[in-house]
Motif scaffolding. Structure first.
Motif, PDB file in Angstrom:
ATOM      1  N   MET A 140      19.842  -2.714  25.979  1.00  0.00           N
ATOM      2  CA  MET A 140      19.060  -2.136  26.930  1.00  0.00           C
ATOM      3  C   MET A 140      17.677  -1.639  26.355  1.00  0.00           C
ATOM      4  SD  MET A 140      20.411   1.868  27.048  1.00  0.00           S
ATOM      5  CE  MET A 140      20.154   3.450  25.832  1.00  0.00           C
ATOM      6  N   TYR A 174      21.386  10.157  26.862  1.00  0.00           N
ATOM      7  CA  TYR A 174      21.540   8.917  27.381  1.00  0.00           C
ATOM      8  C   TYR A 174      21.777   7.703  26.062  1.00  0.00           C
ATOM      9  CZ  TYR A 174      19.718  10.265  31.940  1.00  0.00           C
ATOM     10  OH  TYR A 174      19.483  10.770  33.248  1.00  0.00           O
ATOM     11  N   ARG A 175      21.167   8.047  25.219  1.00  0.00           N
ATOM     12  CA  ARG A 175      21.480   7.074  24.064  1.00  0.00           C
ATOM     13  C   ARG A 175      22.881   7.008  23.722  1.00  0.00           C
ATOM     14  NH1 ARG A 175      16.121   8.112  23.013  1.00  0.00           N
ATOM     15  NH2 ARG A 175      16.395   9.591  21.335  1.00  0.00           N
ATOM     16  N   ALA A 203      25.367   5.892  26.570  1.00  0.00           N
ATOM     17  CA  ALA A 203      25.270   4.504  26.650  1.00  0.00           C
ATOM     18  C   ALA A 203      26.075   3.693  25.629  1.00  0.00           C
ATOM     19  CB  ALA A 203      23.856   3.819  26.638  1.00  0.00           C
ATOM     20  N   CYS A 204      26.060   4.151  24.466  1.00  0.00           N
ATOM     21  CA  CYS A 204      26.682   3.460  23.351  1.00  0.00           C
ATOM     22  C   CYS A 204      28.409   3.732  23.112  1.00  0.00           C
ATOM     23  CB  CYS A 204      25.953   3.698  22.007  1.00  0.00           C
ATOM     24  SG  CYS A 204      24.407   2.989  22.201  1.00  0.00           S
ATOM     25  N   ILE A 236      27.177  -1.215  25.380  1.00  0.00           N
ATOM     26  CA  ILE A 236      25.543  -1.329  25.643  1.00  0.00           C
ATOM     27  C   ILE A 236      24.939  -1.150  24.317  1.00  0.00           C
ATOM     28  CG2 ILE A 236      23.604  -0.235  26.519  1.00  0.00           C
ATOM     29  CD1 ILE A 236      25.524   0.573  28.903  1.00  0.00           C
ATOM     30  N   VAL A 265      16.163   1.671  30.842  1.00  0.00           N
ATOM     31  CA  VAL A 265      16.427   2.891  31.353  1.00  0.00           C
ATOM     32  C   VAL A 265      15.102   3.884  31.309  1.00  0.00           C
ATOM     33  CG1 VAL A 265      17.423   5.109  30.619  1.00  0.00           C
ATOM     34  CG2 VAL A 265      18.734   2.903  30.164  1.00  0.00           C
ATOM     35  N   THR A 320      20.897   8.374  37.987  1.00  0.00           N
ATOM     36  CA  THR A 320      21.835   9.090  37.029  1.00  0.00           C
ATOM     37  C   THR A 320      22.222  10.419  37.643  1.00  0.00           C
ATOM     38  OG1 THR A 320      19.729   9.613  35.876  1.00  0.00           O
ATOM     39  CG2 THR A 320      21.209   7.797  35.229  1.00  0.00           C
ATOM     40  N   TYR A 375      27.130   4.711  32.649  1.00  0.00           N
ATOM     41  CA  TYR A 375      26.536   3.642  31.994  1.00  0.00           C
ATOM     42  C   TYR A 375      27.750   2.696  31.769  1.00  0.00           C
ATOM     43  CZ  TYR A 375      22.251   5.555  30.280  1.00  0.00           C
ATOM     44  OH  TYR A 375      20.637   5.834  30.227  1.00  0.00           O
ATOM     45  N   ARG A 376      28.847   2.909  31.476  1.00  0.00           N
ATOM     46  CA  ARG A 376      30.141   1.745  31.606  1.00  0.00           C
ATOM     47  C   ARG A 376      30.221   1.111  32.855  1.00  0.00           C
ATOM     48  NH1 ARG A 376      35.523   4.198  31.653  1.00  0.00           N
ATOM     49  NH2 ARG A 376      34.865   4.401  34.026  1.00  0.00           N
TER      50      ARG A 376
END
Length: 344
Positions: free
Chosen positions: A1, A16-17, A20-21, A26, A75, A127, A288-289
């Protein structure tokens, strides 16, 4: 991303970071983290990105990453007035998009963005974090199974107190109270749209008509800081939505109650800043997943019936959110009309 903005001083970018991880599906590979090229470079370096994947503008980034083909989705965590253009550019360049709410600066932009999603065949995720909570998904399934019978009444509210005084002066405050950056509404567009989305998501119903009282309690503000809305739903149910940012002592108090003819459901999310629930990051991580798995399935032309695929707010919910905001604003300005229909 890739991430557009979410750099120094931006709270939601960090959230968000992490989200996402969290599931290992991601990876952040590039970004334009600030409109200031130097700050963007510094932020990207802190995140461990190579200098050639850190950009001074989103236009430069989208164009270059389109040529290399090494990025899958964008994003966008900018103020409202910078949602539309980067989203359109990303979609037209072949990238999927995750976008913060409300979807656009205006309903007209939202409708055009929706058409672009359809025309490009890409996936857009909005979101609305609260739909990611397990304890939000649980009552949704119960209501869809008619565990409480037919829905008759819905109460939803989102109260904050951080704008209770006229001396609040921060970067986050300034753009939210500026019509040029925030759009036609302040409180309604910032948190009221969350309550609107939650009411429709949990009940599986749609709001058809509104009767709105939109107020600026603090003198001198150009946009609303307090909202009350009477609701009518497409099954005949009625409801009330309240959103306020001048309730001193409140942090992020989001609550919903749903009454059916055989039972009721009540829940609240209250406590990243203070007031958000403990599973705030995990809720984003679920979104995110689900987005990543949906994009991967489409990319590989996979047929899958998993409940996770598509289980996130998208462009349809974005258009409905902007329709709700603009209809409420218009209704609040009418002295002789009680109810206004939502027309998409």
């Amino acid at each position: 991303m890739d991430m557009i903005v979410g750099g120094p001083g931006a709270f939601i970018g960090g959230v968000y970071r992490i989200a996402a991880c969290l599931d290992g599906e991601i990876e952040l590979v590039c970004g334009a983290f600030s409109s200031d090229a130097r700050q963007s470079l510094e932020m990207g370096a802190k995140l461990g990105l190579s200098a050639d994947r850190i950009y001074g503008s989103y236009k430069e980034m989208i164009e270059h990453e389109h040529e290399t083909g090494e990025m899958d989705f964008v994003v966008i965590v900018t103020p409202n007035h910078v949602h539309y253009e980067p989203a359109i550019l990303a979609l037209l360049a072949g990238f999927d998009v995750i976008l913060d709410k409300p979807m656009c600066h205006s309903l007209e932009q939202a409708r055009h963005l929706s058409r672009t999603v359809d025309e490009t065949g890409r996936t857009l995720c909005l979101t609305h974090a609260y739909t990611g909570y397990p304890m939000v998904k649980q009552p949704r399934q119960m209501i869809l199974r008619f565990d409480i019978g037919l829905v008759r009444k819905v109460y939803v509210e989102y109260q904050q107190g951080w704008l209770s005084h006229d001396n609040v002066n921060s970067k986050q405050t300034q753009w939210r109270l500026d019509p040029k950056q925030s759009g036609p509404s302040g409180c309604l567009g910032d948190i009221g749209v969350h309550a609107f989305n939650l009411a429709e998501y949990v009940t599986g119903l749609q709001i058809t008509h509104v009767c709105t009282d939109l107020r600026s309690v603090i003198d001198g503000r150009q946009l609303d800081d307090d909202v009350s809305v009477l609701l009518r739903f497409n099954n005949g149910a009625s409801g009330v939505l309240m959103a306020s940012q001048i309730c001193a002592g409140e942090e992020n108090s989001l609550k919903i109650r749903v009454y059916g003819d055989e039972g009721s459901i009540a829940m609240h999310n209250a406590r990243i800043p203070a007031g958000h629930p403990e599973s705030y990051i995990e809720a984003f991580a679920n979104i995110y997943r689900n987005f990543a798995r949906t994009v991967r399935a489409k990319k590989n032309d996979e047929e899958c019936s998993s409940n996770e695929l598509g289980d996130f707010s998208g462009v349809k919910e974005g258009v409905r959110g902007m329709t709700f905001i603009e209809t409420c604003v218009a209704n609040s300005r009418k002295d002789n009309e009680k109810w206004t229909a939502l027309k998409e």
